[in-house]
Structure formats: C-alpha cells, structure tokens
Design an enzyme around this catalytic site. Structure first.
Site, PDB file in Angstrom:
ATOM      1  N   TYR A   1      60.905 -68.811 -93.242  1.00 31.85           N
ATOM      2  CA  TYR A   1      59.846 -69.598 -92.617  1.00 31.85           C
ATOM      3  C   TYR A   1      58.546 -68.826 -92.423  1.00 31.85           C
ATOM      4  O   TYR A   1      57.819 -69.034 -91.445  1.00 31.85           O
ATOM      5  CB  TYR A   1      60.292 -70.234 -91.300  1.00 31.85           C
ATOM      6  CG  TYR A   1      61.185 -69.426 -90.407  1.00 31.85           C
ATOM      7  CD1 TYR A   1      60.716 -68.335 -89.706  1.00 31.85           C
ATOM      8  CD2 TYR A   1      62.522 -69.775 -90.265  1.00 31.85           C
ATOM      9  CE1 TYR A   1      61.541 -67.616 -88.879  1.00 31.85           C
ATOM     10  CE2 TYR A   1      63.365 -69.051 -89.438  1.00 31.85           C
ATOM     11  CZ  TYR A   1      62.869 -67.978 -88.756  1.00 31.85           C
ATOM     12  OH  TYR A   1      63.704 -67.246 -87.925  1.00 31.85           O
TER      13      TYR A   1
ATOM     14  N   CYS B   1      66.331 -60.410-106.816  1.00 31.69           N
ATOM     15  CA  CYS B   1      65.835 -61.133-107.988  1.00 31.69           C
ATOM     16  C   CYS B   1      65.254 -62.480-107.566  1.00 31.69           C
ATOM     17  O   CYS B   1      65.709 -63.547-107.977  1.00 31.69           O
ATOM     18  CB  CYS B   1      66.969 -61.312-108.998  1.00 31.69           C
ATOM     19  SG  CYS B   1      66.402 -61.797-110.631  1.00 31.69           S
TER      20      CYS B   1
ATOM     21  N   ARG C   1      63.789 -63.725 -92.608  1.00 30.14           N
ATOM     22  CA  ARG C   1      62.853 -64.573 -91.873  1.00 30.14           C
ATOM     23  C   ARG C   1      61.556 -64.840 -92.623  1.00 30.14           C
ATOM     24  O   ARG C   1      61.005 -65.933 -92.552  1.00 30.14           O
ATOM     25  CB  ARG C   1      62.543 -63.963 -90.495  1.00 30.14           C
ATOM     26  CG  ARG C   1      63.755 -63.887 -89.581  1.00 30.14           C
ATOM     27  CD  ARG C   1      63.384 -63.366 -88.197  1.00 30.14           C
ATOM     28  NE  ARG C   1      62.522 -64.285 -87.498  1.00 30.14           N
ATOM     29  CZ  ARG C   1      61.235 -64.080 -87.269  1.00 30.14           C
ATOM     30  NH1 ARG C   1      60.633 -62.974 -87.715  1.00 30.14           N
ATOM     31  NH2 ARG C   1      60.516 -64.973 -86.616  1.00 30.14           N
TER      32      ARG C   1
ATOM     33  N   GLU D   1      67.563 -69.017 -71.408  1.00 30.78           N
ATOM     34  CA  GLU D   1      68.368 -68.434 -72.481  1.00 30.78           C
ATOM     35  C   GLU D   1      67.502 -67.569 -73.417  1.00 30.78           C
ATOM     36  O   GLU D   1      67.298 -67.918 -74.581  1.00 30.78           O
ATOM     37  CB  GLU D   1      69.058 -69.545 -73.279  1.00 30.78           C
ATOM     38  CG  GLU D   1      69.978 -70.408 -72.445  1.00 30.78           C
ATOM     39  CD  GLU D   1      70.495 -71.620 -73.207  1.00 30.78           C
ATOM     40  OE1 GLU D   1      69.993 -71.893 -74.325  1.00 30.78           O
ATOM     41  OE2 GLU D   1      71.395 -72.303 -72.700  1.00 30.78           O
TER      42      GLU D   1
ATOM     43  N   GLY E   1      63.543 -69.369 -76.295  1.00 29.82           N
ATOM     44  CA  GLY E   1      62.532 -69.524 -77.330  1.00 29.82           C
ATOM     45  C   GLY E   1      61.230 -68.802 -77.065  1.00 29.82           C
ATOM     46  O   GLY E   1      60.251 -69.005 -77.782  1.00 29.82           O
TER      47      GLY E   1
ATOM     48  N   ARG F   1      65.332 -63.509 -78.419  1.00 33.63           N
ATOM     49  CA  ARG F   1      64.347 -62.704 -79.139  1.00 33.63           C
ATOM     50  C   ARG F   1      63.604 -61.735 -78.217  1.00 33.63           C
ATOM     51  O   ARG F   1      63.384 -60.573 -78.564  1.00 33.63           O
ATOM     52  CB  ARG F   1      63.341 -63.649 -79.809  1.00 33.63           C
ATOM     53  CG  ARG F   1      62.290 -62.980 -80.652  1.00 33.63           C
ATOM     54  CD  ARG F   1      61.153 -63.957 -80.965  1.00 33.63           C
ATOM     55  NE  ARG F   1      61.607 -65.269 -81.337  1.00 33.63           N
ATOM     56  CZ  ARG F   1      61.776 -65.702 -82.580  1.00 33.63           C
ATOM     57  NH1 ARG F   1      61.516 -64.894 -83.588  1.00 33.63           N
ATOM     58  NH2 ARG F   1      62.188 -66.920 -82.822  1.00 33.63           N
TER      59      ARG F   1
END
Length: 460
Positions: free
Chosen positions: A362, A389, A358, A318, A276, A321
């Site tokens: 959010y 649309c 993305r 882990e 994260g 990103r």
C-alpha cells in the site's frame, strides 16, 4: 514512466507538487530521533542501537536483519500504561508477536489482542495471563474459539451472526460463559489507505451500525444465556495521526448504547475504540503524543456518554504500531548501485518485499540511511529495491543516499518494527531474517532466522 520523469513532448514541464522529488536533507548522516529508535545514534560514523554497533550485528547474524530496541519498546509500553491509567491497554499482536515480546507485555502489565489461533498459541506458550487476552478475527474457526474458551481468555470480539451462534453453541457445550463484544462498523472515514481503513460498511470486518446489523447482533447475544455481552468495539483504521475520527466513532457508538438501554434495559460497561495510531516514517511526519491521545480519548468518551445520559464505560485501546514500530530497524547490504538515465539511482539490497511487504502492498514510505559509515558525498536521489523478481519490489520509494554509496555498504531502514516481520514471506525462496533484540550493549536473537533447510523441510 517514472513519477519524476517529464511528460512526453514537454521535457521541461514542471511536475505536479505530489510528483516532485523530495528535498534533499541538509545532513545525510543525521539520525532523526522522531523516526529512529530512542537509543540510536552514531559512534565512529556507524549507526548504533542499544549501544550496539550495527556492523557487529551484521558480522554475527548477516543481512537482512531485523533489530529491535528493547528499551524503546518497553518504554513505549510503560508510556501507554501510564497515560491510560484506569483504562485498559491491549497490545495489537498482529503488529509483531514473538515469545519475547509477550514476556515484555506481561512484565509491563499490558493486555494482548490476538487475531488467530497461532497468535493465541504464542501468548499461552509463555504463560501470558489469559484473562488479559482478547481474540479478534472475522472468521474464527471452531478450533480457535474452542481453544479460547478452554484457556479462559478475557474477551472475544464477535464479528458476524454466524459467529454468535457458533460461539454460543460452543460455550454451552463446554460449560463456559465468555465475555463478548460486538465489533461495530461505524461508517467513519479514516484518512488513511483504503486497505487499512476498517470502519466503512463495504468491507469484511464488523457489523454495520447504519444497517441495523449491530443492533441485531446485540439482540442475538442477549438471547443466549451462554454469552455475556460486556461492550462494543470499533476500529476505524491504521496510521491515524489525530483523534477526530475517534470522536465521530464514539458518538455513533453512544447512540447504539442508548438504543440498547432503551430496548433491553442493559447498560454495557465497556467500550473499545481500537487502535491505529500513527508513527513517523519520514521527515515531516507527525508522531502523536501518547498522553495527548489518552487525554483526548478519555475526554471524548466522557463527553459523548454524558451527552447521551449514560454512565461512562471502561475504555480500552489497542495500540500496536506505536509500541513496536519505532523501535525496529532493518539492516541490508548493498548489492548493486544502478543509475537510470539520470532520473534516479536504484540501490539494490539483499532483501526486499519478502521482509517488508508494506511498500508494495500500500505504498508505505520509509527513511533509509547509510549505516556502516558516515559520508560527506553529495546527496543522490535513490530508490531502495529488493532482489525479488518483481518490478514492484521496492523497500524505500524515494530517499537521498550519499553519492559514494557502494556494494558492501550497509543500509538501515527505520521504523520497521511493525508489520514487517509479521508479514514476512518466502517469495523466490528467500528465508525470513532473524530478529535480534539489543539493549545496554548486548544483543540476543529472539526469533531465529530461517535457513534453506527450513524452506525444504516441509516438502515431500
């Protein structure tokens, strides 16, 4: 009302600070090395990645187009392997996974986290060592668990009582004894968006520490001879730029380790604090130093375990990103440029929420630049939007682009290597773009772009 429009009846009121337009950059042509791939620059005005001119890429492969800087991604893999030497580094495949990236992971010595049978299939298809794979997921099917057992993967992170029973039965039937970890929701509040915060109790992942569910899961696993409990797992969220939350999570996990030792006389040898870690998407964003993260996490785990009178377990992290995100960009062609009542200019491109969900999902922020040339024109407050649309089809909510931007220009959006291609979809029947890897002046397709024939192939 636009977030930069004045309230009705007071057109000269000063908007709140969080609603004010961003400041225009001093140089619209600048390629900030904190945000863009490590090999990026400009040559004759055009953006280059891996010594490849983006205009050549577009002539060959069209737009939209995902571009991945191989040297950038591989160097970040090596950075993690070096910084966390003596610990385990497992790449979170959900960020972006394809056969070529799995080969890079294999070459650089990292492990791999998968969250579905499909991701596992990608890894196994190119001979990735199964003992370096961990399977995640809150609703693993019988087929997925069976495949993991047959492949002999290294770890399975269990997420519910039902899964413990299911896995125990399958392991016994197949004559296997997999290593398992319990995913614990520690109640730590990660300072991130609600949809990517994953350690509070009221969400789908894991077993609650505060309710006693995690301790009960440990009891049930230890009661099954077909399962080998080796550790605890925690993941507090995504796009996190400091280690404070990890320290709180580690302390709470240590209390459970103490309880397990007291109740079962068992010392668990592994502790997985998830990933994260954040990256820089826009000017002013922090990009945490990997070595500082590693040193901090190791110090945290050592201290909390020493304070609890426990031996220090083997640490696993882990990252996803931070490995693949900064090395990826997306190229678009400008279609229309529309000024809206002096509020801002809407720049429409030939992709959108189908290749980058993305922003709509959010509210993610991005940096965009004119990529096919340089410009000395005045900055123009812009919103880069897609062709879908939906009014929420936004790629870059707020950015400055040159006022001479015109149809046919190329725009590049930075830091799209993570969670863009992996979340891509076919809304409005747009084909998914190709992924091209670049290095040392060469480009090659590593994921073929879809065609309209691909979209029609499954229909009867």
């Amino acid at each position: 009302m636009s977030r930069f429009a004045h309230p009705a009846g007071d057109r000269h009121a000063e908007p709140p600070a969080h609603e004010r337009p961003p400041l225009a950059p001093a140089d619209l042509n600048r390629i900030n090395p904190t945000i863009w791939p490590r090999t990026s620059g400009r040559v004759d005005g055009a953006l280059t990645i891996g010594d490849v001119d983006v205009r050549e890429l577009v002539r060959e492969h069209g737009t939209p187009l995902y571009v991945l800087d191989e040297h950038d991604v591989r160097s970040r893999m090596r950075d993690y392997a070096t910084a966390f030497a003596g610990s385990e580094v497992h790449y979170a495949g959900k960020a972006f996974l394809c056969k070529e990236v799995v080969r890079w992971l294999r070459d650089e010595g990292l492990g791999l986290d998968v969250a579905s049978g499909g991701e596992l299939a990608v890894a196994l298809s190119v001979g990735f060592p199964p003992e370096r794979i961990t399977l995640h997921g809150n609703n693993k099917s019988v087929a997925e668990l069976t495949r993991a057992l047959e492949a002999g993967i290294g770890h399975i992170v269990v997420d519910s009582y039902e899964e413990i029973a299911r896995l125990g039965f399958l392991a016994d039937r197949h004559g296997k004894r997999p290593k398992v970890m319990v995913r614990v929701t520690t109640g730590v509040e990660a300072h991130t968006h609600e949809f990517i915060a994953t350690a509070h109790d009221d969400q789908k992942f894991g077993l609650s520490l505060s309710s006693g569910a995690a301790a009960e899961a440990v009891r049930r696993i230890l009661a099954l001879p077909s399962l080998e409990l080796v550790g605890l797992h925690s993941h507090i969220g995504s796009q996190i730029v400091d280690t404070a939350g990890f320290e709180v999570a580690a302390r709470r996990l240590a209390t459970l380790l103490v309880q397990i030792k007291a109740e079962h006389d068992v010392l668990l040898p592994e502790l997985d604090l998830g990933g994260g870690y954040g990256i820089a998407y826009i000017e002013g964003d922090e990009a945490p130093d990997i070595k500082q993260i590693a040193d901090s996490l190791r110090e945290i785990v050592a201290k909390v375990c020493t304070d609890a009178g426990l031996p220090v377990p083997r640490l696993t992290v882990e990252p996803g990103r931070t490995i693949v995100g900064p090395g990826g960009i997306t190229l678009y062609e400008v279609g229309t440029v529309k000024d809206v009542e002096g509020l801002r200019t809407y720049v429409s491109v030939d992709g959108g929420m189908s290749d980058n969900l993305r922003t709509a999902l959010y509210g993610a922020d991005y940096t965009a630049v004119l990529a096919s040339r340089e410009s000395s024109a005045e900055p123009m407050l812009s919103r880069v939007v897609g062709k879908h649309c939906e009014s929420g089809d936004i790629v870059v909510r707020d950015c400055f682009l040159p006022a001479d931007l015109a149809p046919g220009d190329l725009i590049a959006v930075a830091a799209t290597g993570a969670y863009c291609r992996s979340m891509a979809h076919n809304y409005n029947y747009l084909p998914k773009p190709a992924v091209v890897a670049v290095a040392d002046g060469e480009a090659r397709v590593i994921v073929r772009g879809e065609t309209e024939d691909d979209l029609l192939r499954g229909q009867l």
